[in-house]
Design an enzyme around this catalytic site. Structure first.
Site, PDB file in Angstrom:
ATOM      1  CB  SER A   1       1.135  -4.607  -2.928  1.00 52.60           C
ATOM      2  OG  SER A   1       0.338  -4.562  -4.087  1.00 52.60           O
ATOM      3  CE  LYS A   2       4.142   1.297  -9.284  1.00 57.78           C
ATOM      4  NZ  LYS A   2       5.156   2.316  -8.986  1.00 57.78           N
ATOM      5  NE  ARG A   3      -3.054  -5.810  -6.135  1.00 59.93           N
ATOM      6  CZ  ARG A   3      -2.254  -6.873  -6.059  1.00 59.93           C
ATOM      7  NH1 ARG A   3      -1.469  -7.170  -7.084  1.00 59.93           N
ATOM      8  NH2 ARG A   3      -2.236  -7.631  -4.987  1.00 59.93           N
TER       9      ARG A   3
ATOM     10  CG  ASP B   1       7.514   4.320  -7.779  1.00 59.70           C
ATOM     11  OD1 ASP B   1       7.409   4.911  -8.878  1.00 59.70           O
ATOM     12  OD2 ASP B   1       6.791   3.373  -7.437  1.00 59.70           O
TER      13      ASP B   1
END
Length: 498
Positions: free
Chosen positions: A262-264, A272
Protein backbone atom coordinates in the site's frame (compact mmCIF):
# COMPACT_ATOMS: atom_id res chain seq x y z
CA UNK A 1 -37.23 0.38 -25.40
CA UNK A 2 -33.71 -0.85 -26.04
CA UNK A 3 -31.92 0.56 -29.07
CA UNK A 4 -31.40 -2.77 -30.85
CA UNK A 5 -30.19 -1.11 -34.04
CA UNK A 6 -27.30 0.45 -32.09
CA UNK A 7 -26.56 -2.78 -30.27
CA UNK A 8 -26.51 -4.79 -33.50
CA UNK A 9 -24.19 -2.21 -35.04
CA UNK A 10 -21.81 -2.50 -32.08
CA UNK A 11 -21.96 -6.31 -32.12
CA UNK A 12 -20.89 -6.30 -35.77
CA UNK A 13 -17.69 -4.41 -34.87
CA UNK A 14 -16.44 -6.90 -32.29
CA UNK A 15 -13.15 -8.52 -33.45
CA UNK A 16 -13.03 -12.32 -33.23
CA UNK A 17 -10.67 -15.13 -34.02
CA UNK A 18 -7.66 -14.33 -31.83
CA UNK A 19 -6.69 -13.70 -28.23
CA UNK A 20 -7.49 -10.17 -27.06
CA UNK A 21 -6.46 -8.88 -23.64
CA UNK A 22 -6.83 -5.49 -22.01
CA UNK A 23 -5.08 -3.51 -19.30
CA UNK A 24 -7.73 -1.21 -17.86
CA UNK A 25 -6.28 1.04 -15.15
CA UNK A 26 -8.06 3.88 -13.40
CA UNK A 27 -6.16 7.19 -13.56
CA UNK A 28 -6.12 7.60 -9.80
CA UNK A 29 -2.42 8.23 -9.14
CA UNK A 30 0.77 6.24 -9.24
CA UNK A 31 1.34 2.81 -10.83
CA UNK A 32 1.67 0.44 -7.89
CA UNK A 33 3.42 -2.91 -8.18
CA UNK A 34 0.17 -4.89 -8.34
CA UNK A 35 -1.05 -2.72 -11.23
CA UNK A 36 2.22 -3.16 -13.07
CA UNK A 37 2.01 -6.92 -12.62
CA UNK A 38 -1.52 -6.95 -14.06
CA UNK A 39 -0.28 -4.95 -17.05
CA UNK A 40 2.60 -7.39 -17.53
CA UNK A 41 0.47 -10.53 -17.33
CA UNK A 42 -2.11 -9.03 -19.68
CA UNK A 43 0.60 -8.08 -22.16
CA UNK A 44 2.42 -11.43 -21.90
CA UNK A 45 -0.75 -13.46 -22.49
CA UNK A 46 -1.37 -11.49 -25.68
CA UNK A 47 2.22 -11.90 -26.83
CA UNK A 48 2.34 -15.62 -25.98
CA UNK A 49 -0.71 -16.33 -28.13
CA UNK A 50 0.13 -13.82 -30.86
CA UNK A 51 -2.90 -11.79 -29.83
CA UNK A 52 -3.91 -8.16 -29.39
CA UNK A 53 -3.05 -6.08 -26.32
CA UNK A 54 -5.45 -3.21 -25.55
CA UNK A 55 -5.14 -0.22 -23.22
CA UNK A 56 -8.43 1.07 -21.83
CA UNK A 57 -8.72 3.94 -19.36
CA UNK A 58 -11.47 3.38 -16.78
CA UNK A 59 -12.33 6.85 -15.52
CA UNK A 60 -15.99 6.55 -14.62
CA UNK A 61 -15.24 7.13 -10.92
CA UNK A 62 -14.77 10.86 -11.41
CA UNK A 63 -14.33 11.53 -7.69
CA UNK A 64 -11.07 9.55 -7.53
CA UNK A 65 -9.37 10.92 -10.64
CA UNK A 66 -5.94 12.47 -10.17
CA UNK A 67 -4.61 15.09 -12.58
CA UNK A 68 -1.68 13.75 -14.56
CA UNK A 69 -2.36 10.12 -13.66
CA UNK A 70 -3.14 9.16 -17.27
CA UNK A 71 0.29 10.49 -18.23
CA UNK A 72 1.82 8.23 -15.57
CA UNK A 73 0.08 5.24 -17.18
CA UNK A 74 1.35 6.09 -20.67
CA UNK A 75 4.86 6.81 -19.39
CA UNK A 76 5.05 3.59 -17.39
CA UNK A 77 3.82 1.48 -20.29
CA UNK A 78 6.40 3.07 -22.59
CA UNK A 79 9.28 2.71 -20.14
CA UNK A 80 8.41 -0.94 -19.48
CA UNK A 81 8.18 -1.57 -23.23
CA UNK A 82 4.56 -2.74 -23.12
CA UNK A 83 3.21 -1.22 -26.35
CA UNK A 84 -0.54 -1.55 -26.84
CA UNK A 85 -2.06 -2.46 -30.19
CA UNK A 86 -5.25 -0.48 -29.54
CA UNK A 87 -5.93 2.35 -27.12
CA UNK A 88 -6.99 5.96 -26.58
CA UNK A 89 -3.93 7.45 -28.23
CA UNK A 90 -3.81 5.21 -31.30
CA UNK A 91 -7.44 4.18 -31.76
CA UNK A 92 -8.70 0.84 -33.01
CA UNK A 93 -11.79 -0.95 -34.31
CA UNK A 94 -13.75 -0.66 -31.05
CA UNK A 95 -12.96 2.92 -30.08
CA UNK A 96 -13.32 4.93 -27.93
CA UNK A 97 -11.02 3.40 -25.31
CA UNK A 98 -11.77 5.83 -22.48
CA UNK A 99 -14.83 4.88 -20.43
CA UNK A 100 -16.09 8.42 -19.92
CA UNK A 101 -16.27 8.75 -23.72
CA UNK A 102 -18.43 5.60 -23.84
CA UNK A 103 -21.00 6.63 -21.25
CA UNK A 104 -23.81 6.77 -23.80
CA UNK A 105 -23.34 3.05 -24.53
CA UNK A 106 -24.07 1.65 -21.08
CA UNK A 107 -27.64 2.83 -20.65
CA UNK A 108 -28.56 1.22 -23.97
CA UNK A 109 -27.17 -2.12 -22.85
CA UNK A 110 -28.77 -1.78 -19.42
CA UNK A 111 -32.18 -1.11 -21.02
CA UNK A 112 -31.70 -4.17 -23.21
CA UNK A 113 -30.89 -6.25 -20.12
CA UNK A 114 -34.06 -4.95 -18.46
CA UNK A 115 -36.12 -6.09 -21.44
CA UNK A 116 -34.46 -9.49 -21.24
CA UNK A 117 -35.63 -9.75 -17.62
CA UNK A 118 -32.14 -9.77 -16.04
CA UNK A 119 -32.28 -6.21 -14.67
CA UNK A 120 -34.93 -3.83 -13.40
CA UNK A 121 -35.63 -0.18 -12.69
CA UNK A 122 -35.41 0.63 -8.99
CA UNK A 123 -37.04 3.79 -7.68
CA UNK A 124 -36.25 3.29 -3.99
CA UNK A 125 -34.58 6.20 -2.23
CA UNK A 126 -30.96 5.22 -1.59
CA UNK A 127 -27.86 7.33 -1.15
CA UNK A 128 -25.29 7.08 -3.93
CA UNK A 129 -22.76 5.65 -1.48
CA UNK A 130 -25.21 2.84 -0.71
CA UNK A 131 -25.73 2.24 -4.42
CA UNK A 132 -22.00 1.99 -5.05
CA UNK A 133 -21.48 -0.39 -2.15
CA UNK A 134 -24.16 -2.74 -3.46
CA UNK A 135 -25.63 -2.87 0.04
CA UNK A 136 -29.24 -3.75 -0.71
CA UNK A 137 -31.54 -6.47 0.53
CA UNK A 138 -33.17 -8.06 -2.50
CA UNK A 139 -36.23 -9.25 -0.63
CA UNK A 140 -36.88 -5.74 0.68
CA UNK A 141 -36.90 -4.14 -2.76
CA UNK A 142 -40.50 -3.77 -3.99
CA UNK A 143 -39.25 -2.64 -7.39
CA UNK A 144 -38.28 -6.20 -8.35
CA UNK A 145 -41.96 -6.98 -8.77
CA UNK A 146 -42.96 -3.86 -10.72
CA UNK A 147 -43.92 -4.75 -14.28
CA UNK A 148 -41.74 -3.39 -17.08
CA UNK A 149 -44.70 -1.43 -18.41
CA UNK A 150 -45.34 0.29 -15.06
CA UNK A 151 -41.62 0.93 -14.57
CA UNK A 152 -41.32 2.60 -17.97
CA UNK A 153 -44.24 4.87 -17.11
CA UNK A 154 -42.45 6.00 -13.94
CA UNK A 155 -39.30 6.63 -15.99
CA UNK A 156 -41.26 8.72 -18.47
CA UNK A 157 -42.75 10.71 -15.60
CA UNK A 158 -39.23 11.66 -14.56
CA UNK A 159 -39.05 9.64 -11.36
CA UNK A 160 -35.38 9.14 -10.37
CA UNK A 161 -34.15 5.57 -10.70
CA UNK A 162 -31.19 3.25 -10.82
CA UNK A 163 -31.00 0.05 -12.84
CA UNK A 164 -30.20 -3.04 -10.80
CA UNK A 165 -29.14 -6.50 -11.84
CA UNK A 166 -31.85 -9.10 -11.20
CA UNK A 167 -30.11 -11.98 -9.43
CA UNK A 168 -32.04 -15.28 -9.48
CA UNK A 169 -33.78 -15.88 -6.16
CA UNK A 170 -32.76 -19.53 -6.03
CA UNK A 171 -30.06 -21.84 -7.30
CA UNK A 172 -26.35 -21.34 -7.76
CA UNK A 173 -23.97 -19.74 -10.23
CA UNK A 174 -20.76 -21.48 -11.25
CA UNK A 175 -17.83 -19.78 -12.94
CA UNK A 176 -14.40 -21.00 -13.93
CA UNK A 177 -11.19 -19.19 -13.15
CA UNK A 178 -7.93 -20.18 -14.87
CA UNK A 179 -6.08 -20.12 -11.55
CA UNK A 180 -8.66 -21.12 -8.93
CA UNK A 181 -10.71 -23.55 -11.02
CA UNK A 182 -14.50 -23.87 -10.79
CA UNK A 183 -16.23 -21.90 -8.06
CA UNK A 184 -19.93 -22.25 -7.21
CA UNK A 185 -21.81 -19.60 -5.26
CA UNK A 186 -25.44 -19.69 -3.99
CA UNK A 187 -27.51 -16.98 -5.64
CA UNK A 188 -29.06 -15.96 -2.34
CA UNK A 189 -25.64 -14.66 -1.20
CA UNK A 190 -25.48 -12.15 -4.07
CA UNK A 191 -27.01 -8.69 -4.05
CA UNK A 192 -28.91 -6.98 -6.86
CA UNK A 193 -26.03 -4.68 -7.63
CA UNK A 194 -26.54 -1.29 -9.24
CA UNK A 195 -25.64 -1.21 -12.94
CA UNK A 196 -26.65 2.36 -13.82
CA UNK A 197 -26.59 5.06 -11.15
CA UNK A 198 -29.06 7.94 -10.78
CA UNK A 199 -26.73 10.24 -12.71
CA UNK A 200 -26.89 7.88 -15.69
CA UNK A 201 -23.30 6.72 -15.32
CA UNK A 202 -22.49 3.02 -15.03
CA UNK A 203 -20.93 1.39 -12.02
CA UNK A 204 -17.54 -0.19 -12.54
CA UNK A 205 -19.08 -3.66 -12.23
CA UNK A 206 -21.33 -3.04 -15.20
CA UNK A 207 -19.09 -0.93 -17.42
CA UNK A 208 -16.20 -3.38 -17.38
CA UNK A 209 -18.44 -6.28 -18.46
CA UNK A 210 -20.00 -4.30 -21.31
CA UNK A 211 -16.64 -2.94 -22.44
CA UNK A 212 -14.93 -6.33 -22.30
CA UNK A 213 -17.64 -7.80 -24.49
CA UNK A 214 -17.75 -4.89 -26.93
CA UNK A 215 -13.96 -5.04 -27.29
CA UNK A 216 -13.90 -8.80 -27.84
CA UNK A 217 -11.75 -9.47 -24.76
CA UNK A 218 -10.94 -13.17 -24.44
CA UNK A 219 -8.90 -13.13 -21.20
CA UNK A 220 -9.79 -10.86 -18.26
CA UNK A 221 -6.81 -10.42 -15.90
CA UNK A 222 -7.46 -8.78 -12.54
CA UNK A 223 -6.75 -9.13 -8.83
CA UNK A 224 -8.23 -11.90 -6.72
CA UNK A 225 -10.22 -9.28 -4.77
CA UNK A 226 -12.65 -9.40 -7.72
CA UNK A 227 -13.38 -13.10 -7.26
CA UNK A 228 -16.40 -12.23 -5.12
CA UNK A 229 -17.84 -10.15 -7.98
CA UNK A 230 -17.20 -12.76 -10.68
CA UNK A 231 -20.51 -14.64 -10.12
CA UNK A 232 -22.44 -11.44 -10.86
CA UNK A 233 -20.30 -10.80 -13.94
CA UNK A 234 -21.05 -14.34 -15.07
CA UNK A 235 -24.78 -13.77 -14.67
CA UNK A 236 -24.52 -10.57 -16.72
CA UNK A 237 -22.79 -12.41 -19.56
CA UNK A 238 -25.41 -15.15 -19.41
CA UNK A 239 -28.24 -12.61 -19.24
CA UNK A 240 -26.99 -10.92 -22.41
CA UNK A 241 -26.33 -14.26 -24.08
CA UNK A 242 -22.65 -13.46 -24.54
CA UNK A 243 -19.60 -15.74 -24.50
CA UNK A 244 -17.82 -15.64 -21.16
CA UNK A 245 -14.11 -14.73 -21.32
CA UNK A 246 -11.42 -16.63 -19.46
CA UNK A 247 -11.09 -15.21 -15.97
CA UNK A 248 -7.56 -14.86 -14.57
CA UNK A 249 -7.72 -13.68 -10.95
CA UNK A 250 -4.19 -13.07 -9.67
CA UNK A 251 -3.28 -13.43 -5.99
CA UNK A 252 -2.30 -10.22 -4.19
CA UNK A 253 1.20 -8.81 -3.86
CA UNK A 254 1.97 -8.53 -0.15
CA UNK A 255 4.45 -6.39 1.77
CA UNK A 256 4.73 -9.22 4.32
CA UNK A 257 2.79 -12.31 5.37
CA UNK A 258 -0.08 -10.22 6.73
CA UNK A 259 -0.51 -6.98 4.76
CA UNK A 260 -0.98 -6.08 1.11
CA UNK A 261 1.33 -3.51 -0.41
CA UNK A 262 0.00 0.00 0.00
CA UNK A 263 1.24 3.47 -0.86
CA UNK A 264 -0.20 4.63 2.46
CA UNK A 265 2.26 2.36 4.25
CA UNK A 266 5.21 3.65 2.27
CA UNK A 267 5.45 0.76 -0.17
CA UNK A 268 7.07 1.82 -3.44
CA UNK A 269 5.33 2.44 -6.74
CA UNK A 270 7.04 1.75 -10.06
CA UNK A 271 8.23 5.36 -10.25
CA UNK A 272 9.49 5.18 -6.66
CA UNK A 273 11.59 2.15 -7.59
CA UNK A 274 13.08 4.02 -10.55
CA UNK A 275 13.94 6.91 -8.23
CA UNK A 276 15.60 4.43 -5.86
CA UNK A 277 18.01 3.39 -8.60
CA UNK A 278 16.39 0.26 -9.99
CA UNK A 279 16.42 -0.47 -13.71
CA UNK A 280 13.12 -0.91 -15.52
CA UNK A 281 14.26 -4.25 -16.98
CA UNK A 282 15.02 -5.61 -13.50
CA UNK A 283 11.69 -4.36 -12.11
CA UNK A 284 9.77 -5.95 -15.00
CA UNK A 285 11.59 -9.27 -14.62
CA UNK A 286 11.12 -9.40 -10.85
CA UNK A 287 7.49 -8.26 -10.82
CA UNK A 288 6.59 -10.91 -13.41
CA UNK A 289 7.93 -13.56 -11.02
CA UNK A 290 5.76 -12.28 -8.16
CA UNK A 291 3.20 -15.08 -8.23
CA UNK A 292 4.29 -16.71 -11.49
CA UNK A 293 7.02 -19.21 -12.25
CA UNK A 294 8.10 -20.83 -15.52
CA UNK A 295 7.71 -24.54 -16.14
CA UNK A 296 9.75 -27.26 -17.81
CA UNK A 297 13.31 -26.50 -18.82
CA UNK A 298 13.02 -22.95 -17.49
CA UNK A 299 11.75 -23.96 -14.05
CA UNK A 300 14.95 -22.99 -12.23
CA UNK A 301 15.66 -19.90 -14.27
CA UNK A 302 15.12 -16.37 -12.95
CA UNK A 303 16.56 -13.87 -15.42
CA UNK A 304 14.42 -13.33 -18.52
CA UNK A 305 14.16 -10.60 -21.11
CA UNK A 306 10.66 -9.33 -21.87
CA UNK A 307 10.79 -11.11 -25.25
CA UNK A 308 11.70 -14.38 -23.54
CA UNK A 309 8.88 -13.94 -21.03
CA UNK A 310 6.44 -13.52 -23.91
CA UNK A 311 7.53 -16.90 -25.27
CA UNK A 312 7.47 -18.87 -22.00
CA UNK A 313 4.58 -17.19 -20.12
CA UNK A 314 1.70 -19.61 -19.52
CA UNK A 315 -1.28 -19.28 -17.22
CA UNK A 316 -0.48 -22.60 -15.53
CA UNK A 317 2.53 -20.93 -13.92
CA UNK A 318 0.44 -18.46 -11.88
CA UNK A 319 0.23 -19.39 -8.21
CA UNK A 320 -2.88 -19.27 -6.02
CA UNK A 321 -0.79 -18.06 -3.10
CA UNK A 322 -0.05 -14.40 -2.35
CA UNK A 323 3.37 -13.17 -3.44
CA UNK A 324 5.58 -11.26 -1.00
CA UNK A 325 7.50 -8.31 -2.41
CA UNK A 326 11.12 -8.67 -1.30
CA UNK A 327 13.18 -5.54 -1.93
CA UNK A 328 16.41 -7.49 -1.33
CA UNK A 329 15.48 -9.93 -4.07
CA UNK A 330 14.75 -7.05 -6.42
CA UNK A 331 18.15 -5.58 -5.53
CA UNK A 332 19.78 -8.88 -6.49
CA UNK A 333 17.96 -8.82 -9.86
CA UNK A 334 19.04 -5.22 -10.36
CA UNK A 335 22.70 -5.96 -9.71
CA UNK A 336 22.58 -8.80 -12.24
CA UNK A 337 21.04 -6.50 -14.85
CA UNK A 338 23.55 -3.72 -14.18
CA UNK A 339 26.48 -6.10 -14.64
CA UNK A 340 25.01 -7.38 -17.91
CA UNK A 341 24.58 -3.92 -19.46
CA UNK A 342 26.72 -2.79 -22.36
CA UNK A 343 29.40 -0.53 -20.81
CA UNK A 344 28.27 2.42 -22.91
CA UNK A 345 24.67 2.11 -21.70
CA UNK A 346 25.72 1.78 -18.08
CA UNK A 347 27.92 4.86 -18.44
CA UNK A 348 24.97 6.83 -19.82
CA UNK A 349 22.69 5.69 -16.99
CA UNK A 350 25.34 6.30 -14.34
CA UNK A 351 26.46 9.75 -15.49
CA UNK A 352 23.72 11.78 -13.72
CA UNK A 353 24.50 9.97 -10.46
CA UNK A 354 28.26 10.39 -10.94
CA UNK A 355 27.79 14.11 -11.52
CA UNK A 356 25.89 14.40 -8.23
CA UNK A 357 29.18 13.68 -6.47
CA UNK A 358 31.86 14.63 -9.02
CA UNK A 359 31.45 18.21 -10.19
CA UNK A 360 34.93 18.49 -11.68
CA UNK A 361 34.36 18.57 -15.43
CA UNK A 362 37.94 17.46 -16.05
CA UNK A 363 37.14 14.02 -14.68
CA UNK A 364 35.49 11.71 -17.22
CA UNK A 365 32.27 10.13 -15.89
CA UNK A 366 32.60 7.18 -18.28
CA UNK A 367 35.96 6.33 -16.75
CA UNK A 368 34.41 6.26 -13.27
CA UNK A 369 31.44 4.26 -14.58
CA UNK A 370 33.83 1.55 -15.77
CA UNK A 371 34.97 1.09 -12.15
CA UNK A 372 31.42 0.95 -10.81
CA UNK A 373 29.57 -1.43 -13.10
CA UNK A 374 30.66 -4.66 -11.41
CA UNK A 375 30.44 -3.13 -7.92
CA UNK A 376 27.03 -1.44 -8.06
CA UNK A 377 23.65 -2.85 -6.99
CA UNK A 378 21.56 0.28 -7.59
CA UNK A 379 22.26 3.49 -9.47
CA UNK A 380 21.61 5.45 -6.29
CA UNK A 381 24.57 3.68 -4.66
CA UNK A 382 26.93 5.58 -6.96
CA UNK A 383 27.32 9.06 -5.38
CA UNK A 384 28.38 7.80 -1.96
CA UNK A 385 31.10 5.61 -3.52
CA UNK A 386 32.91 8.27 -5.53
CA UNK A 387 32.90 11.59 -3.72
CA UNK A 388 36.67 11.37 -3.22
CA UNK A 389 37.20 12.01 -6.94
CA UNK A 390 35.90 15.54 -6.54
CA UNK A 391 37.76 16.39 -3.37
CA UNK A 392 40.13 14.47 -1.14
CA UNK A 393 38.26 13.82 2.11
CA UNK A 394 39.76 14.21 5.54
CA UNK A 395 41.16 10.84 6.66
CA UNK A 396 43.19 9.40 9.50
CA UNK A 397 46.85 8.36 9.12
CA UNK A 398 45.87 4.96 10.52
CA UNK A 399 44.18 4.21 7.15
CA UNK A 400 47.67 3.47 5.85
CA UNK A 401 48.07 0.55 8.25
CA UNK A 402 46.64 -2.51 6.52
CA UNK A 403 47.17 -5.92 8.07
CA UNK A 404 46.66 -7.96 4.90
CA UNK A 405 49.05 -5.78 2.88
CA UNK A 406 51.51 -5.70 5.83
CA UNK A 407 51.87 -1.94 5.70
CA UNK A 408 53.07 0.41 8.45
CA UNK A 409 53.11 4.19 8.74
CA UNK A 410 56.88 4.25 8.29
CA UNK A 411 56.80 1.89 5.34
CA UNK A 412 54.01 3.83 3.60
CA UNK A 413 55.90 7.10 4.04
CA UNK A 414 58.97 5.57 2.43
CA UNK A 415 56.86 4.15 -0.43
CA UNK A 416 55.21 7.48 -1.22
CA UNK A 417 58.51 9.40 -1.03
CA UNK A 418 60.12 6.92 -3.44
CA UNK A 419 57.24 6.66 -5.90
CA UNK A 420 56.49 10.39 -6.18
CA UNK A 421 59.46 11.32 -8.41
CA UNK A 422 58.90 8.24 -10.53
CA UNK A 423 55.31 9.28 -11.19
CA UNK A 424 56.54 12.81 -11.89
CA UNK A 425 58.82 11.42 -14.56
CA UNK A 426 56.02 9.67 -16.46
CA UNK A 427 55.16 11.28 -19.79
CA UNK A 428 52.31 8.92 -20.67
CA UNK A 429 49.81 8.81 -17.78
CA UNK A 430 48.23 5.42 -18.51
CA UNK A 431 47.17 2.37 -16.52
CA UNK A 432 50.06 0.38 -17.95
CA UNK A 433 52.74 2.95 -17.02
CA UNK A 434 51.29 3.65 -13.57
CA UNK A 435 51.14 -0.06 -12.83
CA UNK A 436 54.71 -0.62 -14.07
CA UNK A 437 56.08 2.05 -11.71
CA UNK A 438 54.45 0.32 -8.74
CA UNK A 439 55.41 -3.19 -9.84
CA UNK A 440 59.02 -2.13 -10.38
CA UNK A 441 59.18 -0.64 -6.88
CA UNK A 442 57.68 -3.81 -5.43
CA UNK A 443 60.33 -5.89 -7.20
CA UNK A 444 63.15 -3.61 -6.04
CA UNK A 445 62.02 -3.81 -2.40
CA UNK A 446 61.15 -7.51 -2.66
CA UNK A 447 57.60 -6.68 -1.60
CA UNK A 448 54.23 -7.85 -2.82
CA UNK A 449 52.46 -5.42 -5.15
CA UNK A 450 49.76 -4.77 -2.53
CA UNK A 451 52.33 -3.29 -0.13
CA UNK A 452 53.10 -0.58 -2.69
CA UNK A 453 49.58 -0.10 -4.02
CA UNK A 454 47.88 0.31 -0.63
CA UNK A 455 49.59 3.56 0.41
CA UNK A 456 49.10 5.01 -3.09
CA UNK A 457 45.41 4.10 -2.97
CA UNK A 458 44.95 5.76 0.44
CA UNK A 459 46.86 8.85 -0.60
CA UNK A 460 44.84 9.45 -3.77
CA UNK A 461 41.40 8.51 -2.36
CA UNK A 462 41.49 9.06 1.39
CA UNK A 463 39.24 6.03 1.66
CA UNK A 464 39.78 2.39 2.64
CA UNK A 465 36.97 1.16 0.39
CA UNK A 466 36.91 2.35 -3.21
CA UNK A 467 35.59 1.25 -6.58
CA UNK A 468 38.74 0.45 -8.49
CA UNK A 469 42.25 0.24 -7.14
CA UNK A 470 45.29 2.46 -6.95
CA UNK A 471 46.04 2.24 -10.68
CA UNK A 472 42.58 3.23 -11.98
CA UNK A 473 41.98 5.97 -9.42
CA UNK A 474 45.39 7.51 -10.00
CA UNK A 475 44.87 7.51 -13.77
CA UNK A 476 41.33 8.96 -13.62
CA UNK A 477 42.40 11.80 -11.29
CA UNK A 478 45.01 12.87 -13.78
CA UNK A 479 48.71 13.37 -13.17
CA UNK A 480 48.62 16.77 -11.52
CA UNK A 481 45.85 15.94 -9.04
CA UNK A 482 47.32 12.53 -8.22
CA UNK A 483 50.77 13.97 -7.50
CA UNK A 484 49.23 16.70 -5.39
CA UNK A 485 47.40 14.12 -3.28
CA UNK A 486 50.48 11.96 -2.87
CA UNK A 487 52.38 14.99 -1.62
CA UNK A 488 49.56 15.62 0.86
CA UNK A 489 49.80 11.99 1.98
CA UNK A 490 53.53 12.37 2.59
CA UNK A 491 52.89 15.48 4.70
CA UNK A 492 50.18 13.68 6.71
CA UNK A 493 52.45 10.74 7.47
CA UNK A 494 55.40 12.97 8.35
CA UNK A 495 53.18 14.83 10.82
CA UNK A 496 51.89 11.59 12.32
CA UNK A 497 55.41 10.24 12.80
CA UNK A 498 56.96 13.48 14.10
Amino acid sequence: MADLAFINEMEAKIPTGKVRTRFAPSPTGYMHVGNLRTALYTYLIAKHYDGTFILRIEDTDQGRLVEGATDVIYRTMAQCRLPHDEGPDIGGPVAPYIQSERKGFYIKYAQWLVEKGHAYYCFCEKQESEEDSGSFEREADPCRSISLEDALKLVEEGKPYVIRQRIPSEGTVTFKDEIYGEITVPCDTLDDQVLIKRDGLPTYNFANVVDDHMMGITHVVRGSEYLSSAPKYNLLYEGFGWSIPKYVHCPPVMRDAHAKMSKRHGDPSYEDLLAQGYLTEAIVNYVTLLGWSPKGENAEREIFSLEELGRVFELEGISKSPAIFDINKLTYFNSEYIRALEPERFAALAEPYIRQAVKNEAICPAAIAALLQQRCEKLTDIPEKIGFFDALPEYEPEFYVHKKSKTTLEGCLETLRTILPRFEALDNWSDENILKVMEDLAAETESKNAKIMWPVRIAVSGSMVTPGGAVEITRILGKDEALKRIEAGIAKLEAALA
